[in-house]
Design a protein around this motif. Structure first.
Motif, PDB file in Angstrom:
ATOM      1  N   LEU A 132      -3.014  58.061 -70.916  1.00  0.00           N
ATOM      2  CA  LEU A 132      -2.167  56.890 -70.732  1.00  0.00           C
ATOM      3  C   LEU A 132      -2.786  55.999 -69.665  1.00  0.00           C
ATOM      4  N   GLN A 133      -3.005  54.741 -69.990  1.00  0.00           N
ATOM      5  CA  GLN A 133      -3.610  53.821 -69.038  1.00  0.00           C
ATOM      6  C   GLN A 133      -2.632  53.497 -67.910  1.00  0.00           C
ATOM      7  N   PRO A 134      -3.153  53.265 -66.717  1.00  0.00           N
ATOM      8  CA  PRO A 134      -2.267  52.965 -65.583  1.00  0.00           C
ATOM      9  C   PRO A 134      -1.513  51.659 -65.788  1.00  0.00           C
ATOM     10  N   ASP A 135      -0.251  51.675 -65.374  1.00  0.00           N
ATOM     11  CA  ASP A 135       0.602  50.482 -65.468  1.00  0.00           C
ATOM     12  C   ASP A 135       0.689  49.961 -66.897  1.00  0.00           C
ATOM     13  N   SER A 136       0.668  50.881 -67.850  1.00  0.00           N
ATOM     14  CA  SER A 136       0.719  50.468 -69.255  1.00  0.00           C
ATOM     15  C   SER A 136       1.251  51.619 -70.096  1.00  0.00           C
TER      16      SER A 136
END
Length: 306
Positions: A132-136
């Motif tokens: 999971l990409q950060p802040d997304s």
């Protein structure tokens, strides 16, 4: 005449009694002196050995404290291939888990505070992480390199890990279809920021013993270090999405150096090293054993040699 004989006899008895008393007093005095000498010898022996006893007590204390410290240092657990592959609980479609996917598979636990993770797969396979990409809410797949021995390392600092969540990975290559594994994230545990391969602990420790990484400053241009002779040294950011890597090589004495004046700090969209940045040093010796080291960039130094 009779009175004279009685006087002689009485004198004899007095002489014998006096002699006996003197002998008794002499024996008692001798025994007292002997006891006193024995007591003094015991005191002298205690004085002579007390430093060693103190030393032994200190060593025993140090050993006990060391054992307590070692007891507090835990190693990561290992995921059960049967469990994470779903073989224990196959889905409704009855997906088959191919034996090739489980060969040479070593997957240590991933913890909530893990920054760098490593393990092994079948050398003929590859491994893919779904992160999971950060802040997304978007997920991205990352395929770490796999060595000829099946070893892989991946940085996880750019993704959020929460205990109880599940990380999805795939074993890929030379099979009818990829194999999906589900790895539960473990609660944070001290010392698990960097998770290394467990089965080669002795070889890893040997590399660590000969490795010397001085402080790395924000204004460092050329960095010098030491590790296993002729080892391959990879320096990278601990971000799976934007991390850059520099490859160096140690000489026959284990010395290595690299020019970091233009090392890109892509995680912040800037060029050059920044205070607080974490770098991963991956040391691979001539036998293919790998040891990992984390180095945090320090504030700028006033040393002109840097």
């Amino acid at each position: 005449m009779r009175a004279y004989a009685q006087f002689i006899l009485l004198s004899f008895f007095i002489l014998v009694s006096t002699t006996a008393c003197n002998d008794s007093d002499t024996e008692e005095t001798s025994n007292a002196q002997e006891n006193k000498e024995n007591e003094q010898q015991e005191v002298d022996l205690e004085d002579a050995f007390s430093p060693n006893e103190d030393k032994n007590r200190e060593e025993a204390k140090d050993t006990s404290e060391e054992n307590k410290e070692n007891e507090g240092v835990s190693e990561p657990g290992i995921y059960d291939p049967e469990e994470v592959s779903g073989r224990e609980n196959p889905d409704a479609d009855g997906n088959v888990v191919y034996p090739e996917a489980l060969e040479n598979l070593e997957l240590p636990y991933i913890y909530e505070n893990t920054l760098v993770y490593s393990g092994t797969v079948n050398p003929d396979q590859g491994i893919r992480f779904e992160l999971l990409q950060p802040d997304s809410a978007n997920k991205e797949t990352v395929d770490p390199d796999v060595s000829e021995e099946g070893y892989f390392t991946i940085a996880l600092n750019g993704t959020e890990l929460e205990a109880g969540d599940e990380l999805i990975i795939y074993i890929i290559g030379d099979m009818p279809h990829e194999q999906q594994l589900v790895l539960p994230i473990q609660p944070a545990e001290e010392g698990m920021e960097l998770v290394e391969k467990i089965s080669e602990k002795t070889a890893v420790e040997e590399i660590k013993q000969v490795t010397d990484l001085p402080e790395f400053y924000e204004n460092t241009t050329t960095y010098y270090g030491k590790t296993s002779p002729e080892a391959i040294v990879n320096v990278s950011e601990i971000d799976p999405f934007t991390g850059d890597t520099m490859e160096l090589e140690a000489d026959e004495n284990g010395d290595f150096s690299g020019d970091f004046s233009n090392f890109p700090y892509q995680a912040k969209g800037e060029s050059g090293l920044q205070e607080g940045q974490m770098l991963l040093f991956t040391m691979t010796d001539v036998d293919g054993h790998v040891a990992l080291f984390l180095s945090e960039i320090q504030p700028p130094s006033d040393d002109p040699q840097l």
